[in-house]
Design a protein around this motif. Structure first.
Motif, PDB file in Angstrom:
ATOM      1  N   LEU A 155     -18.273 -14.396  85.265  1.00 46.28           N
ATOM      2  CA  LEU A 155     -18.053 -15.773  84.802  1.00 46.28           C
ATOM      3  C   LEU A 155     -19.389 -16.492  84.641  1.00 46.28           C
ATOM      4  CD1 LEU A 155     -14.929 -16.888  86.882  1.00 46.28           C
ATOM      5  CD2 LEU A 155     -15.039 -16.436  84.430  1.00 46.28           C
ATOM      6  N   PRO A 162     -14.431 -22.003  85.748  1.00 45.35           N
ATOM      7  CA  PRO A 162     -13.009 -22.216  85.989  1.00 45.35           C
ATOM      8  C   PRO A 162     -12.762 -23.646  86.464  1.00 45.35           C
ATOM      9  CG  PRO A 162     -13.959 -20.842  87.702  1.00 45.35           C
ATOM     10  CD  PRO A 162     -15.061 -21.139  86.741  1.00 45.35           C
ATOM     11  N   VAL A 166      -8.754 -23.029  90.276  1.00 46.35           N
ATOM     12  CA  VAL A 166      -9.301 -21.825  90.908  1.00 46.35           C
ATOM     13  C   VAL A 166      -8.886 -21.737  92.378  1.00 46.35           C
ATOM     14  CG1 VAL A 166     -11.506 -22.776  91.682  1.00 46.35           C
ATOM     15  CG2 VAL A 166     -11.365 -20.382  90.974  1.00 46.35           C
ATOM     16  N   ARG A 242      -4.984 -16.379  84.934  1.00 47.33           N
ATOM     17  CA  ARG A 242      -5.911 -16.714  83.848  1.00 47.33           C
ATOM     18  C   ARG A 242      -6.063 -18.232  83.720  1.00 47.33           C
ATOM     19  NH1 ARG A 242      -3.729 -11.961  80.613  1.00 47.33           N
ATOM     20  NH2 ARG A 242      -5.320 -10.391  81.025  1.00 47.33           N
ATOM     21  N   SER A 244      -6.053 -20.069  86.346  1.00 52.58           N
ATOM     22  CA  SER A 244      -6.950 -20.398  87.444  1.00 52.58           C
ATOM     23  C   SER A 244      -8.391 -20.002  87.170  1.00 52.58           C
ATOM     24  CB  SER A 244      -6.495 -19.690  88.730  1.00 52.58           C
ATOM     25  OG  SER A 244      -5.352 -20.309  89.232  1.00 52.58           O
ATOM     26  N   LEU A 245      -8.575 -18.860  86.502  1.00 49.88           N
ATOM     27  CA  LEU A 245      -9.933 -18.338  86.375  1.00 49.88           C
ATOM     28  C   LEU A 245     -10.580 -18.646  85.026  1.00 49.88           C
ATOM     29  CD1 LEU A 245      -9.703 -14.771  87.985  1.00 49.88           C
ATOM     30  CD2 LEU A 245     -10.927 -16.739  88.887  1.00 49.88           C
ATOM     31  N   LEU A 246      -9.780 -18.673  83.970  1.00 50.70           N
ATOM     32  CA  LEU A 246     -10.381 -18.659  82.632  1.00 50.70           C
ATOM     33  C   LEU A 246     -10.034 -19.874  81.779  1.00 50.70           C
ATOM     34  CD1 LEU A 246      -9.834 -14.910  81.702  1.00 50.70           C
ATOM     35  CD2 LEU A 246     -11.915 -15.989  82.552  1.00 50.70           C
ATOM     36  N   HIS A 247      -9.544 -20.949  82.425  1.00 47.18           N
ATOM     37  CA  HIS A 247      -9.268 -22.142  81.638  1.00 47.18           C
ATOM     38  C   HIS A 247      -8.192 -21.940  80.590  1.00 47.18           C
ATOM     39  CE1 HIS A 247     -11.366 -25.686  82.547  1.00 47.18           C
ATOM     40  NE2 HIS A 247     -12.561 -25.127  82.600  1.00 47.18           N
TER      41      HIS A 247
END
Lengths: 285, 404
Positions: A155, A162, A166, A242, A244-247
């Motif tokens: 990331l 994120p 997250v 996704r 949570s982590l990748l917007h």
């Protein structure tokens, strides 16, 4: 006679074990599980120790395995098949998906074989049998945590930050473990009687890898198949992580609710099946 | 006993029932099971491995559980250690149970000695703190200090067994259940283990012991239970139980023939019939035992026969391994054979014969007490002595004196 010794042992004598024919349907006894928690830790430790003993690269494999897999999948689905990846770099998208998939995959595949590979224990010593498939979650979690740290590095490299969601990553992680453990409990209990299960499981897991949006986004799926994806619990969890982590967009409320409720129900049902079959394990295995 | 009024172990009406599967019957795969459901079930047959057993054990007792093969000893122990559940009945144990049904349960060859001590100890029911506290004692007992961080797969068999036993011997549970494990290890080590068990009982805990070896039970137990066909038929002194045990062998051939399906061994090839050529022999006469095997046409691997002659105390006085005289059974035919025991001269008394059939190291049939015979008090010596002249040694010697 021997009074001093007996007095010292006094408190321990309070434990009283009642053995009786089991009821037809039963759920695991949580108190017994808690009592035997050290067995769980030992098993997990044994599995982790054994997996990397006599390997030259050791723990590096924990990162290398998902990274290689992510590379291959990204190449196939993004570069060759040109499937979308939700507007983030494909490798990130795939790696996030694999995080969850690998967790589920290793809990289910190791868990479902665990009773047979420990058959000598099952027939020679008593402990709550549920700990055997459950202990496989230990090494799977370690893999997950290491991969997650590596995810953080990725990331940072790609400059993706994120959002606040997250903080929910541990929740998705736990829910995935619940879902996988529920399946592993059922599969391992059935494998005791029917070894067929151990051949079916790897096939199903492979199928799930391709039939879930692990390495591609769901956007371009034809509406014919859309329902299949919507009914797949892994799809929900992948959407969650996704987010949570990748917007990625926040999943709808029904999906969020389902992704919490269904894994817990599967876990409960799996433990129920396991416990009900458990009484026969030592006689059949 | 001084502690409370509750017994250490209290068992009431415990039974364990197994479903018997005939060859080729019963589903082995999920597909077959599904088919079976469609067709409707055939009626299964049942067999009671443990049949309505009740007894109580006080703290400080060492109980020897004896009985012949297939009497249900091991099953009862598995029920009491919670490895398998009873079909009916109830047992109450008044403390933590440590069980030792196998030496080195959970030992993993890839783990080091140290790691295995922790793993094995935990499985046997010890807490981490307990293991830490007794760690040095365990290592001392096993004598493996220098190899603690070596993988167990590089251990010699002796070291492996000593380490495994060391862990078990330091169990601190209130009730200790042991099955036949003393059979391994050398005599010195066995003595060490017996001592350890006596120590356990002296501290007011309770030991439960299953053994085939009469001398172990006699040396250790303070009380004995005798099981026959799953039923408890004697509960009392060790000597009393041993009498019943011995008697069961003398009645062999009349009403207590072991069913083939109850005997140990894979069952691929079995004896159809074993009998002594005569009911009684004179001391110096050849003792002949005749046997017939069942033909298994699909098998071709040669089998050898092991014939043990045991005295009334169930001690082996002669072992006849057919490999030593190059005799083998071809399992594809029905074989009629004989074993002839020429020497040693047996002392007058009743002897039983244990006959077993082996494919190298795999037993296909183990028939304990397959037949028995009596040796008549007709001595082969020219002179007469006192009873003392022929007692003391397990067998009689063929000897001569002369003057030069």
């Amino acid at each position: 006679m021997n009074v001093p010794v007996l007095q010292r042992k006094g408190p321990a004598r309070q434990t009283r074990i009642v053995i009786a024919a089991p009821r037809r349907w039963s759920l695991p006894d949580l108190a017994r599980l808690w009592e035997a928690r050290e067995v769980l830790l030992r098993f997990s430790r044994r599995d982790i120790t054994l997996r990397y003993r006599q390997t030259a690269l050791g723990v590096i494999w924990v990162i290398l395995q998902p990274l290689l897999a992510a590379g291959v999948l990204t190449f196939v689905f993004s570069s060759v098949a040109k499937l979308p990846s939700g507007g983030v770099p494909p490798i990130l998208y795939t790696f996030a998906g694999l995080l969850l998939y690998n967790l589920m995959n290793s809990v289910i595949s190791r868990g479902s074989n665990s009773l047979i590979s420990n058959s000598s224990l099952v027939s020679k010593v008593y402990f709550p049998r549920l700990l055997v498939p459950l202990s496989t979650a230990g090494s799977a979690l370690l893999d997950f945590v290491v991969s997650l740290l590596f995810m953080a590095v990725l990331l940072a490299i790609y400059g993706v930050a994120p959002g606040f969601a997250v903080v929910l990553v541990p929740v998705w992680l736990l829910l995935t473990v619940c879902l996988a453990a529920g399946v592993a409990f059922m599969a391992s209990a059935l494998t005791v009687s029917y070894r067929d299960v151990q051949y079916i499981i790897p096939f199903l897991l492979q199928l799930v890898l391709y039939a879930s949006p692990v390495a591609y986004s769901i956007g371009k799926i034809s509406p014919h198949y859309r329902l299949l994806y919507d009914l797949n619990p892994l799809t929900w969890l992948l959407d969650d992580i996704r987010w949570s982590l990748l917007h990625q967009p926040q999943p709808s409320t029904p999906i969020l609710t389902l992704s919490v409720v269904v894994p817990l129900v599967v876990l409960l049902f799996g433990s129920f099946v396991f416990q009900t079959l458990e009484r026969g394990f030592a006689d059949i295995i | 006993m001084s502690v409370g009024t509750e017994p250490a172990v209290s068992v009431s009406h415990v039974s364990k029932q197994y479903r018997i599967r005939q060859r080729g019957e019963g589903p082995a795969t999920a597909a077959e099971a599904a088919l079976g459901l469609l067709r409707g079930r055939t009626k299964p047959s049942y067999f009671n491995a443990v049949d309505d057993v009740s007894f109580e054990v006080a703290w400080g007792d060492i109980v020897g559980l004896i009985g012949r093969n297939g009497a249900g000893k091991s099953t009862l122990l598995k029920v009491l250690t919670r490895i398998t559940a009873p079909s009916s009945g109830r047992a109450v144990l008044g403390g933590r149970v440590g069980s030792l049904l196998e030496v080195g349960t959970g030992f993993h060859p890839e783990l080091t000695g140290r790691e295995n001590i922790y793993l094995n100890g935990t499985l046997l029911g010890m807490r981490r703190k307990e293991i830490e506290r007794r760690f040095d004692e365990i290592v001392d007992f096993a004598g493996v200090d220098d190899f603690l961080d070596t993988q167990v797969k590089r251990f010699s068999t002796g070291m492996y067994i000593r380490l495994a036993f060391g862990v078990a011997a330091h169990l601190q549970s209130e009730i200790l259940m042991v099955d036949e494990v003393l059979a391994v290890g050398d005599a010195e080590f066995q003595e060490k283990c017996l001592g350890k068990m006596r120590e356990v009982a002296k501290t007011g805990r309770c030991v439960f012991l299953v053994s085939h070896q009469v001398h172990t039970v006699r040396a250790l137990a303070t009380r004995s239970l005798y099981l026959q066909h799953g039923k408890l038929i004697y509960d009392g002194t060790v000597e009393g139980a041993l009498e019943v045990y011995k008697a069961s062998f003398e009645r062999v051939g009349t009403d207590d023939v072991m069913e083939a399906s109850m005997r140990k061994g894979t069952g691929e090839v079995r004896f159809a019939n074993v009998r002594s050529a005569k009911d009684s022999f004179e001391v110096a006469e050849d003792k002949v035992v005749e046997f017939v095997t069942v033909a298994s046409p699909e098998l071709s691997r040669k089998h050898h026969v092991l014939c043990d002659v045991l005295d009334a105390n169930r001690e082996i006085v002669a072992r006849c391994d057919s490999r030593l005289v190059e005799f083998y059974v071809n399992p594809s035919n029905e074989v009629r054979g004989t074993v002839t025991l020429r020497t040693p001269w047996l002392r007058p008394g009743v002897y039983t014969v244990d006959l077993s059939l082996w494919a190298t190291r795999v037993a296909t049939d183990i028939w304990e007490g397959a037949c028995s015979f009596r040796v008549l008090p007709i001595l082969p010596y020219a002179g007469t002595g006192t009873p003392n002249s022929t007692s003391g040694a397990p067998v009689l010697a063929d000897f001569a004196y002369s003057q030069k």
